[in-house]
Every structure is written in structure tokens, then in C-alpha cells.
Design an enzyme around this catalytic site. Structure first.
Site, PDB file in Angstrom:
ATOM      1  CD  GLU A   1      10.788   5.850   1.253  1.00  0.00           C
ATOM      2  OE1 GLU A   1      10.378   5.985   2.462  1.00  0.00           O
ATOM      3  OE2 GLU A   1      10.568   6.582   0.442  1.00  0.00           O
TER       4      GLU A   1
ATOM      5  CG  HIS B   1       7.477   4.234  -7.865  1.00  0.00           C
ATOM      6  ND1 HIS B   1       8.417   4.941  -8.003  1.00  0.00           N
ATOM      7  CD2 HIS B   1       7.352   4.165  -6.519  1.00  0.00           C
ATOM      8  CE1 HIS B   1       9.063   5.387  -6.994  1.00  0.00           C
ATOM      9  NE2 HIS B   1       8.168   5.055  -5.943  1.00  0.00           N
TER      10      HIS B   1
ATOM     11  CD  GLU C   1      -4.377 -14.021 -10.981  1.00  0.00           C
ATOM     12  OE1 GLU C   1      -4.203 -13.092 -11.896  1.00  0.00           O
ATOM     13  OE2 GLU C   1      -3.617 -14.415 -10.269  1.00  0.00           O
TER      14      GLU C   1
ATOM     15  CG  HIS D   1       8.195   1.605  -2.059  1.00  0.00           C
ATOM     16  ND1 HIS D   1       7.085   1.860  -2.378  1.00  0.00           N
ATOM     17  CD2 HIS D   1       9.186   2.514  -2.733  1.00  0.00           C
ATOM     18  CE1 HIS D   1       7.021   2.931  -2.915  1.00  0.00           C
ATOM     19  NE2 HIS D   1       8.288   3.459  -3.041  1.00  0.00           N
TER      20      HIS D   1
ATOM     21  CG  HIS E   1       5.264   7.249  -3.425  1.00  0.00           C
ATOM     22  ND1 HIS E   1       6.145   7.947  -2.666  1.00  0.00           N
ATOM     23  CD2 HIS E   1       6.044   6.225  -4.151  1.00  0.00           C
ATOM     24  CE1 HIS E   1       7.327   7.538  -2.740  1.00  0.00           C
ATOM     25  NE2 HIS E   1       7.431   6.301  -3.448  1.00  0.00           N
TER      26      HIS E   1
HETATM   27  O1  2HA Z   1      13.875   4.776  -3.239  1.00  0.00           O
HETATM   28  O2  2HA Z   1      10.946   4.798  -4.314  1.00  0.00           O
HETATM   29  O3  2HA Z   1       9.977   5.967  -2.098  1.00  0.00           O
HETATM   30  C1  2HA Z   1      13.028   5.368  -4.154  1.00  0.00           C
HETATM   31  C2  2HA Z   1      11.525   5.582  -3.876  1.00  0.00           C
HETATM   32  C3  2HA Z   1      11.195   6.349  -2.713  1.00  0.00           C
HETATM   33 ZN    ZN Z   2       8.796   5.144  -4.071  1.00  0.00          ZN
END
Ligand code: 2HA
Ligand code: ZN
Length: 270
Positions: free
Chosen positions: A116, A141, A169, A139, A210
Site C-alpha cells: 500500500e 482493519h 468526544e 492503515h 476493507h
Molecule cells: O497490507 O492491509 O490493504 C495488508 C493490507 C492491505
Molecule cells: Zn488493508
């Protein structure tokens, strides 16, 4: 020269990835982080002119030429960063051509930066253009945020408003709201460009079904942004199927924003 293992930025990356893993935000190789290093600080711990190898970036990042980043590795697990930083992280310098990453440390087993990287470097460029203090792109999840993507409209105003309503908040922590992208193929320059476009306006961008991107001045601040979104999404997922009896009203959110002096997205209130 001091040993890199004592560098505060490395310690912070190890602690942050471990925390994120334990919170369940980064299963397997999920998630990635890049952090722009202060050149003077990096110089205390490594020879920034000694290039171990060169890795093509796959796009043009000319405005970042000469800048040094610590970045999680592709295919690597957040779970393993704390115990083995030299294989799971790398420190790269963007070459003068803007198209090559010069490896200064890490990716010891022959690895390279996250798939990414386009979204990261393009987001750094976008954030730096509106906030010269921005250093971090993150980033992950987060479970409840992701769950919410399947049951809530993926509309920036509606998504932000729902989260603002869930914790007192929220409007103070992310007054600029959350940008939302539809599901897109990850690891591409296209999703990188779309993310960066949103990052001009927002420090938080949801990748539909995602995960989420956050940007900030420090790892702590960026982690805190995502943590606050995730907390609000958790409250939403715990209550969305139950009759709603009480709510934080728009007039109350306005009061909060005014009291704490934050510049909020007025068009995101009803
Ligand atoms: O790097 O989360 O979006 C692994 C991920 C891809
Ligand atoms: Zn990801």
C-alpha cells in the site's frame, strides 16, 4: 553512532504495531504504517547516505525526494514487529528521481515496503500540503468500524454523523469528519490517488468494506483518531439493532465543538 534499536521512533513503531495487533485491528499481514522521520533524528542512529539496496516505488513521488520514512514490510505481520523489527520494518529514503526507494535499514530477509505504499506516499503528499506537521499514515482493519460498513450507508456525511452521535468526544477528536471510499481494489495506484484526494480534506478515510486510513502528526495522535472511531463504531454496533431512546443531539454536538474551539464540518450536522 547510537544503536538504532534505541531510537525512539523504532520503539514507538514496535509498541504501536503490538497494540494494534492486540486490539484485533491487524490480523495476519493486515495493516501498514509509514512515518516520516526527522532527518537530524535519523542521523543520530544511522548513516542516511549508506544505501543497502534500491527498490522501485512504482509511481512518481517527487515532492518527497530526500525524505526518510520508516515503513512496515509487505506480507509482514504486525504480531511480529515488536520481536523482530529488522525483518518486519524498513527505513527508506526517497531518491532524487522520486521513483526509487533507497533502503537504509531493515527488510533484512530481502523484503520490501507495504503493497500500500502508493496510498501512503500519496497521502503524505496530500496531508503535508495542508499540514506541514503531518508525519504519520496508518492503515488497519478495526473490527467494529468494518462491521459498520456492512450495515450503514457508505456516505461521508451520514457515516460521520452517526459516529459523532455515539461518543461525546467524537466531534472534538475528528471535527473534520471521515472521508469514505467505495470498495476498491487495494494495493493499486488508483486507490492511492483516491485516498490522497480525500486526505486533502479528511485525516480519516474509510476504505469501504476493507478498513480505515488515518493521518496525523505523531503515531499516538493517529492511533488515537482510529481508536476513537473504532470505539464509536463499537457503540453503534452494540446498539443499532435496539430501540434508540436517547441520543446526543446536533445542538449538543454544536455546543461541544464551540466549547472546545474546533473547526467542525458544519455541513455534516443536520
Ligand atoms: O497490507 O492491509 O490493504 C495488508 C493490507 C492491505
Ligand atoms: Zn488493508
Amino acid at each position: 553512532m547510537k544503536t538504532i534499536l534505541d531510537a525512539p521512533f523504532l520503539t514507538e513503531m514496535r509498541k504501536t504495531t503490538a497494540n494494534m495487533y492486540r486490539l484485533g485491528w491487524d490480523e495476519r499481514n493486515g495493516g501498514n504504517i509509514s512515518c516520516l522521520l526527522d532527518e537530524n533524528e535519523a542521523t543520530e542512529f544511522l548513516d542516511v547516505n549508506h544505501v543497502i539496496r534500491e527498490i522501485p516505488i512504482g509511481f512518481e513521488a517527487q515532492p518527497l525526494a530526500g525524505k526518510i520514512f520508516i515503513v512496515t514490510g509487505t506480507g509482514k505481520y504486525f504480531k511480529n514487529v515488536e520481536g523482530d523489527p529488522e525483518n518486519n520494518l524498513g527505513i527508506i529514503k526517497i531518491a532524487p528521481d522520486g521513483q526509487t526507494a533507497q533502503l537504509l535499514w531493515g527488510y533484512k530477509d530481502g523484503g520490501k515496503f507495504t503493497s500500500e505504499l502508493p496510498a501512503h506516499l500519496m497521502s503524505h503528499m496530500a496531508r503535508l500540503s495542508v499540514d506541514p506537521q503531518n508525519r504519520v499514515v496508518m492503515h488497519c482493519h478495526p473490527t467494529h468500524t468494518l462491521a459498520m460498513n456492512f450495515v450503514h450507508e457508505l456516505d461521508e456525511k451520514k457515516f460521520t454523523h452517526t459516529l459523532w452521535e455515539m461518543c461525546t468526544e467524537c466531534i472534538v477528536v475528528f471535527p473534520d469528519g471521515i472521508g469514505v471510499l467505495p470498495w476498491m481494489l487495494c494495493g493499486t495506484n488508483e486507490i492511492g490517488e483516491a485516498t490522497a484526494e480525500k486526505m486533502r480534506e479528511f485525516r480519516l478515510v474509510v476504505w469501504g468494506m476493507h478498513g480505515i486510513y488515518g493521518a496525523g502528526k505523531t503515531l499516538d495522535e493517529t492511533f488515537g483518531l482510529i481508536e476513537t472511531v473504532e470505539k464509536a463504531a463499537q457503540i453503534y454496533m452494540l446498539t443499532a439493532h435496539l430501540p434508540r431512546i436517547n441520543t446526543i443531539k446536533d445542538s449538543e454536538m454544536k455546543k461541544l465543538a464551540e466549547f472546545f474551539g474546533v473547526d467542525y464540518r458544519k455541513d455534516f450536522l443536520d
